[in-house]
Write a protein that holds these residues in place. Structure first.
Motif, mmCIF file in Angstrom:
data_model
loop_
_atom_site.group_PDB
_atom_site.id
_atom_site.type_symbol
_atom_site.label_atom_id
_atom_site.label_comp_id
_atom_site.label_asym_id
_atom_site.label_seq_id
_atom_site.Cartn_x
_atom_site.Cartn_y
_atom_site.Cartn_z
ATOM 1 N N ALA A 62 20.644 47.565 -75.264
ATOM 2 C CA ALA A 62 19.368 48.277 -75.200
ATOM 3 C C ALA A 62 18.708 48.154 -73.832
ATOM 4 C CB ALA A 62 18.431 47.744 -76.280
ATOM 5 N N GLU A 63 17.812 49.066 -73.580
ATOM 6 C CA GLU A 63 16.937 48.938 -72.413
ATOM 7 C C GLU A 63 15.996 47.768 -72.655
ATOM 8 O OE1 GLU A 63 17.162 50.691 -69.663
ATOM 9 O OE2 GLU A 63 18.838 51.843 -70.483
ATOM 10 N N GLY A 64 15.453 47.216 -71.621
ATOM 11 C CA GLY A 64 14.539 46.104 -71.811
ATOM 12 C C GLY A 64 14.239 45.408 -70.513
ATOM 13 N N PRO A 65 13.535 44.289 -70.601
ATOM 14 C CA PRO A 65 13.139 43.546 -69.398
ATOM 15 C C PRO A 65 14.276 42.685 -68.863
ATOM 16 C CG PRO A 65 12.311 42.423 -71.348
ATOM 17 C CD PRO A 65 13.006 43.670 -71.836
ATOM 18 N N TRP A 66 15.327 43.337 -68.396
ATOM 19 C CA TRP A 66 16.476 42.613 -67.872
ATOM 20 C C TRP A 66 16.193 42.074 -66.461
ATOM 21 C CZ3 TRP A 66 20.412 41.417 -70.992
ATOM 22 C CH2 TRP A 66 20.649 42.213 -72.123
ATOM 23 N N THR A 67 16.766 40.910 -66.189
ATOM 24 C CA THR A 67 16.713 40.297 -64.864
ATOM 25 C C THR A 67 18.143 40.013 -64.427
ATOM 26 O OG1 THR A 67 14.563 39.263 -65.308
ATOM 27 C CG2 THR A 67 15.899 38.295 -63.546
ATOM 28 N N ALA A 68 18.403 40.117 -63.139
ATOM 29 C CA ALA A 68 19.733 39.777 -62.635
ATOM 30 C C ALA A 68 20.031 38.309 -62.928
ATOM 31 C CB ALA A 68 19.821 40.047 -61.142
ATOM 32 N N LEU A 69 21.205 38.047 -63.474
ATOM 33 C CA LEU A 69 21.590 36.674 -63.789
ATOM 34 C C LEU A 69 21.551 35.792 -62.545
ATOM 35 C CD1 LEU A 69 22.658 34.802 -66.052
ATOM 36 C CD2 LEU A 69 24.968 35.525 -65.415
ATOM 37 N N SER A 70 21.856 36.367 -61.410
ATOM 38 C CA SER A 70 21.866 35.605 -60.159
ATOM 39 C C SER A 70 20.486 35.106 -59.767
ATOM 40 C CB SER A 70 22.447 36.461 -59.028
ATOM 41 O OG SER A 70 21.666 37.631 -58.833
ATOM 42 N N GLU A 71 19.446 35.706 -60.347
ATOM 43 C CA GLU A 71 18.085 35.290 -60.023
ATOM 44 C C GLU A 71 17.527 34.273 -61.018
ATOM 45 O OE1 GLU A 71 15.644 38.748 -59.685
ATOM 46 O OE2 GLU A 71 16.939 39.718 -58.194
ATOM 47 N N ALA A 72 18.278 33.985 -62.072
ATOM 48 C CA ALA A 72 17.805 33.070 -63.113
ATOM 49 C C ALA A 72 18.322 31.658 -62.867
ATOM 50 C CB ALA A 72 18.254 33.559 -64.484
ATOM 51 N N VAL A 73 17.469 30.676 -63.116
ATOM 52 C CA VAL A 73 17.872 29.271 -63.060
ATOM 53 C C VAL A 73 18.166 28.830 -64.487
ATOM 54 C CG1 VAL A 73 17.208 26.922 -62.427
ATOM 55 C CG2 VAL A 73 16.455 28.859 -61.020
ATOM 56 N N LEU A 74 19.453 28.792 -64.818
ATOM 57 C CA LEU A 74 19.861 28.431 -66.174
ATOM 58 C C LEU A 74 19.791 26.926 -66.366
ATOM 59 C CD1 LEU A 74 23.013 30.710 -66.591
ATOM 60 C CD2 LEU A 74 20.683 31.166 -67.380
ATOM 61 N N THR A 75 19.454 26.530 -67.595
ATOM 62 C CA THR A 75 19.464 25.120 -67.954
ATOM 63 C C THR A 75 20.300 24.970 -69.222
ATOM 64 O OG1 THR A 75 18.076 23.155 -68.247
ATOM 65 C CG2 THR A 75 17.304 25.212 -69.269
ATOM 66 N N ALA A 76 20.248 23.816 -69.885
ATOM 67 C CA ALA A 76 21.075 23.603 -71.071
ATOM 68 C C ALA A 76 20.770 24.682 -72.110
ATOM 69 C CB ALA A 76 20.822 22.226 -71.659
ATOM 70 N N PRO A 77 21.797 25.322 -72.685
ATOM 71 C CA PRO A 77 21.569 26.430 -73.610
ATOM 72 C C PRO A 77 21.240 25.998 -75.026
ATOM 73 C CG PRO A 77 23.909 26.098 -73.348
ATOM 74 C CD PRO A 77 23.234 25.104 -72.428
ATOM 75 N N VAL A 78 21.234 24.708 -75.298
ATOM 76 C CA VAL A 78 21.005 24.192 -76.644
ATOM 77 C C VAL A 78 19.921 23.130 -76.621
ATOM 78 C CG1 VAL A 78 23.299 24.694 -77.571
ATOM 79 C CG2 VAL A 78 22.922 22.582 -76.285
ATOM 80 N N GLN A 79 19.328 22.881 -77.794
ATOM 81 C CA GLN A 79 18.349 21.811 -77.980
ATOM 82 C C GLN A 79 18.735 21.021 -79.225
ATOM 83 O OE1 GLN A 79 14.819 24.644 -77.679
ATOM 84 N NE2 GLN A 79 14.031 22.943 -76.469
ATOM 85 N N PRO A 80 19.804 20.243 -79.127
ATOM 86 C CA PRO A 80 20.303 19.554 -80.320
ATOM 87 C C PRO A 80 19.385 18.424 -80.770
ATOM 88 C CG PRO A 80 21.475 18.797 -78.393
ATOM 89 C CD PRO A 80 20.601 19.941 -77.939
ATOM 90 N N ARG A 81 19.302 18.252 -82.071
ATOM 91 C CA ARG A 81 18.628 17.078 -82.619
ATOM 92 C C ARG A 81 19.589 15.913 -82.763
ATOM 93 N NH1 ARG A 81 15.924 20.767 -87.217
ATOM 94 N NH2 ARG A 81 17.749 22.021 -86.615
ATOM 95 N N GLN A 82 20.886 16.236 -82.813
ATOM 96 C CA GLN A 82 21.924 15.212 -82.928
ATOM 97 C C GLN A 82 23.101 15.599 -82.035
ATOM 98 O OE1 GLN A 82 21.436 13.854 -87.551
ATOM 99 N NE2 GLN A 82 22.461 15.796 -87.227
ATOM 100 N N VAL A 83 23.711 14.590 -81.450
ATOM 101 C CA VAL A 83 24.927 14.796 -80.659
ATOM 102 C C VAL A 83 26.021 13.929 -81.265
ATOM 103 C CG1 VAL A 83 26.033 14.537 -78.410
ATOM 104 C CG2 VAL A 83 23.648 15.305 -78.546
ATOM 105 N N LEU A 84 27.101 14.560 -81.690
ATOM 106 C CA LEU A 84 28.261 13.854 -82.228
ATOM 107 C C LEU A 84 29.420 14.028 -81.249
ATOM 108 C CD1 LEU A 84 27.568 12.657 -85.019
ATOM 109 C CD2 LEU A 84 26.442 14.871 -84.739
ATOM 110 N N GLN A 85 30.237 12.996 -81.112
ATOM 111 C CA GLN A 85 31.309 13.028 -80.127
ATOM 112 C C GLN A 85 32.615 12.537 -80.744
ATOM 113 O OE1 GLN A 85 28.245 11.170 -77.012
ATOM 114 N NE2 GLN A 85 30.160 11.737 -76.046
ATOM 115 N N ALA A 86 33.675 13.302 -80.540
ATOM 116 C CA ALA A 86 34.993 12.909 -81.025
ATOM 117 C C ALA A 86 35.688 12.075 -79.965
ATOM 118 C CB ALA A 86 35.827 14.146 -81.357
ATOM 119 N N GLY A 87 36.176 10.915 -80.362
ATOM 120 C CA GLY A 87 36.876 10.042 -79.426
ATOM 121 C C GLY A 87 38.380 10.111 -79.602
ATOM 122 N N ALA A 88 39.095 9.879 -78.520
ATOM 123 C CA ALA A 88 40.566 9.781 -78.546
ATOM 124 C C ALA A 88 41.186 10.968 -79.260
ATOM 125 C CB ALA A 88 40.985 8.471 -79.215
ATOM 126 N N ASN A 89 40.826 12.169 -78.827
ATOM 127 C CA ASN A 89 41.279 13.365 -79.550
ATOM 128 C C ASN A 89 42.271 14.214 -78.759
ATOM 129 O OD1 ASN A 89 41.226 14.726 -82.021
ATOM 130 N ND2 ASN A 89 39.794 16.254 -81.249
#
Length: 321
Positions: A62-89
């Protein structure tokens, strides 16, 4: 920092606008903000509880308020409440560490004995059907817009590039056959680890100190994108990490001992996995321990996972007190 556009038709990202962080829809080389009206939910995690990818597909065209990706300062795309990690996989990763005498209790073995023992351990793990999952701290999740500060208390900070699963609908005691329906998408996480803190010399055989070794500020650089699950087949993705342009890790997720379904199911047996939580799937061979080369001031890590994106993490030494 300029990011390579995602190869998926669209993805989610979070980017900075002044002092605020805004959720955005990334399509090609453009990004647009997603407010509650566009998202159809109050926030990202509420959307992930019942993701409507068709709604976002329409917005991507759709049309909309698009901005060039090159002009955006991206940060972490998620806000997890929990982080789980698989070891030795990843089989080869664990074999490398044991053969190199880099795990607790292996120093007395010859390389041949260590390799034989390592291979037997990994064969037994694969046959048992029991993944090993531990917890991380969600406040360590940052974007690659934040330099990785290397704490001054050690000189052996290491990298572990990993495919990270982003949880969608809440999962609690789900079977492997239904686990994938609880996956909203995927992102990239580099699980930074301080090796000399992992097995403290003053605790005997109590075990590993995962908290101290893996949870310094910024030790989970994540992103830049959350790529919807329909666009990613996690079974055989190329995963590659370069340090200052030199390839250190180069593998595929086909080497996982336990696949995504097994990991999600196993983690969910203990506690509910919540929308927006992340589950790291493990790291392949080629860590700094293997190369006898650890992170230094000025290092640049470029981590790429096929179909998920590329993150660039810059390292800086901790300022003197």
């Amino acid at each position: 920092m300029t990011h390579t556009p995602p190869t998926a038709p669209f993805a989610l990202g979070r980017y900075r606008q002044g002092n605020d962080v805004v959720l955005g829809l990334v399509a090609g080389d453009r990004i647009r903000p997603l407010g509650e009206e566009e998202l159809g939910a109050s926030d990202l995690n509420a959307f992930l509880a019942a993701p409507d990818w068709d709604r976002l597909a329409t917005l991507a065209e759709a049309e909309g308020p698009w901005t060039a990706l090159s002009e955006a300062v991206l940060t972490a795309p998620v806000q997890p409440r929990q982080v789980l990690q698989a070891g030795a996989n990843y089989r080869t990763h664990v074999v490398q560490l044991i053969v190199g005498g880099l795990t607790k209790g292996e120093s007395a073995l010859t390389p041949e004995e260590a390799r034989d023992r390592a291979e037997r351990i990994m064969d037994a793990r694969a046959a048992s059907g029991r993944p090993f999952v531990f917890i991380g701290m969600p406040q360590c999740v940052v974007g690659d817009d934040v330099p990785l500060t290397l704490p001054s208390y050690s000189d052996v900070h290491d990298w572990e590039l990993e495919l990270a699963v982003v949880i969608g609908p809440e999962a609690f005691r789900v079977g492997r056959d239904e686990a994938m329906s609880h996956v909203a998408g995927y992102t990239i996480t580099n699980d930074i680890s301080t090796r000399d803190l992992l097995f403290p010399s003053d605790v005997g055989d109590i075990g590993a100190d995962w908290f101290s070794a893996k949870n310094a500020p910024g030790f989970l650089p994540t992103g830049p994108y959350l790529v919807p699950a329909p666009f990613v087949d996690p079974a055989n993705l190329a995963i590659r990490l370069e340090l200052n342009g030199e390839v250190m890790q180069d593998a595929t997720t086909a080497e996982l001992v336990f696949d995504v379904a097994a990991l999600v199911s196993t983690a969910s047996q203990t506690l509910p996995l919540l929308p927006g939580d992340i589950l790291l799937t493990g790291s392949p061979a080629g860590n700094g321990q293997h190369w006898k080369r650890f992170l230094r001031d000025g290092d640049v890590m470029t981590g790429t996972i096929e179909g998920v994106g590329t993150q660039v993490v810059r390292c800086v030494a901790e300022a003197a007190a």
